[in-house]
Design a protein around this motif. Structure first.
Motif, short mmCIF file in Angstrom:
data_model
loop_
_atom_site.label_atom_id
_atom_site.label_comp_id
_atom_site.label_asym_id
_atom_site.label_seq_id
_atom_site.Cartn_x
_atom_site.Cartn_y
_atom_site.Cartn_z
N ALA A 160 0.87 -1.29 -0.03
CA ALA A 160 -0.10 0.06 0.01
C ALA A 160 0.98 1.45 -0.08
CB ALA A 160 -1.17 0.01 1.25
N ILE A 161 1.75 1.31 0.65
CA ILE A 161 2.76 2.42 0.64
C ILE A 161 3.52 2.49 -0.59
CG2 ILE A 161 5.03 3.16 1.68
CD1 ILE A 161 4.34 1.70 4.11
N THR A 169 9.86 -0.20 1.26
CA THR A 169 10.16 -0.34 2.50
C THR A 169 11.32 -1.10 3.01
OG1 THR A 169 8.69 -2.35 2.71
CG2 THR A 169 7.65 -0.24 3.07
N THR A 170 12.26 -0.74 4.25
CA THR A 170 13.16 -1.33 4.50
C THR A 170 12.79 -1.82 6.04
OG1 THR A 170 14.18 0.80 5.27
CG2 THR A 170 14.88 -0.17 2.95
N ASN A 171 13.17 -1.21 7.07
CA ASN A 171 13.15 -1.66 8.59
C ASN A 171 11.85 -1.12 8.67
OD1 ASN A 171 15.75 -2.88 8.74
ND2 ASN A 171 16.78 -0.69 9.08
N LYS A 191 13.32 5.88 -1.70
CA LYS A 191 13.08 6.35 -2.72
C LYS A 191 14.00 7.32 -3.53
CE LYS A 191 8.70 8.41 -3.47
NZ LYS A 191 7.91 9.51 -3.32
N ASP A 192 14.34 6.80 -4.82
CA ASP A 192 15.47 7.51 -5.43
C ASP A 192 16.77 7.70 -4.63
OD1 ASP A 192 13.42 8.33 -7.35
OD2 ASP A 192 13.16 9.87 -6.31
N GLY A 193 16.92 6.49 -4.03
CA GLY A 193 18.37 6.23 -3.29
C GLY A 193 18.33 7.05 -2.04
N THR A 194 17.26 7.62 -1.51
CA THR A 194 17.23 8.28 -0.25
C THR A 194 16.29 7.64 0.76
OG1 THR A 194 17.36 10.53 -1.45
CG2 THR A 194 16.66 10.47 0.95
N ILE A 195 16.92 7.37 2.05
CA ILE A 195 16.12 6.63 2.97
C ILE A 195 15.62 7.69 4.03
CG2 ILE A 195 16.20 5.03 4.67
CD1 ILE A 195 18.39 3.56 3.24
N SER A 196 14.35 7.45 4.40
CA SER A 196 13.81 8.38 5.33
C SER A 196 12.87 7.62 6.16
CB SER A 196 12.88 9.67 4.57
OG SER A 196 11.82 8.98 3.91
#
Length: 235
Positions: A160-161, A169-171, A191-196
């Motif tokens: 869904a995300i 999704t990672t952690n 997304k696009d190499g950036t983790i948030s």
């Protein structure tokens, strides 16, 4: 007559012991329960059986509210984060608190005074303001959070995300579940190499909403407003 008096004395002593035991339990909550209070009421504060947190009771008021600190030990060089928490009421099986308003990441005197004020420190208990949680203690002797708290399919939440926001999704960690089955998670998203890092609200229809956690910190007030906007049930 002697037998009767002996029995009466024995019963009286047992009653006194029970009263003292209950009183002691109320005035000195167990470390397990205080850890549960932190894990369930402060997002991101869960722990595993291999990394035991540091818990210290700071103060109690005349109505058995408890002010305590909770900190996970340093892991892999990461900075230790301490949180100051107030619990309104604790029993052997559950605890009561002011949801989203019972903790502070600041420990200076003005912050503690503000925390006490918004938790009615020193005033009679107001049960209408309580949220209640009944911890699953088996969760705190293995990996906490996901299996013990969540009733939703984590993969469906991830789908869904991705479908709605384009993130991979990672952690992830499930933080809380309300009485209607809505869940609050923390996800690391890519997304696009950036983790948030984001709070993720998910319901039984796998409708999701996101709130970004900027620089690893968040405002409890902002989180509360996000939950209200999502239709979270406070109880």
């Amino acid at each position: 007559m002697r037998a009767f008096l002996k029995s009466a004395i024995t019963i009286t002593l047992i009653c006194i012991y029970v009263i003292l035991f209950v009183s002691c339990n109320e005035s000195s909550p167990s470390k397990d329960m205080l850890c549960a209070v932190a894990s369930y009421s402060v997002p991101g504060m869960s722990f595993s059986d291999t990394i035991l947190p540091e818990v210290q009771i700071i103060e109690q008021d005349d109505y058995h509210r408890v002010l305590f600190t909770y900190a996970n030990p340093e892991v892999d060089g990461e900075q230790v984060q301490t949180v100051w928490i107030i619990c309104q009421k604790i029993t052997r099986k559950q605890f009561y608190y002011y949801e989203d308003f019972n903790y502070s990441f600041q420990g200076d005197q003005s912050a503690i005074d503000a925390l006490k004020q918004q938790n009615d420190w020193g005033e009679p208990l107001d049960e209408q303001k309580f949220s209640v949680r009944k911890p699953k203690f088996n969760a705190f002797f293995s990996t906490p959070g996901i299996a013990s708290i969540s009733n939703l399919d984590r993969k469906e939440i991830s789908h869904a995300i991705k479908d709605n926001y384009g993130y991979l999704t990672t952690n992830f960690e499930c933080c809380d579940v309300d009485r209607n089955g809505n869940e609050l998670w923390i996800f690391e998203l890519k997304k696009d190499g950036t983790i948030s890092e984001h709070f993720v609200f998910a319901n039984s229809k796998y409708e999701v909403k996101l709130l970004e956690i900027v620089n690893g910190t968040f405002s409890p007030k902002e989180l509360h407003e996000f939950k209200v906007d999502c239709g979270w049930s406070f109880n």
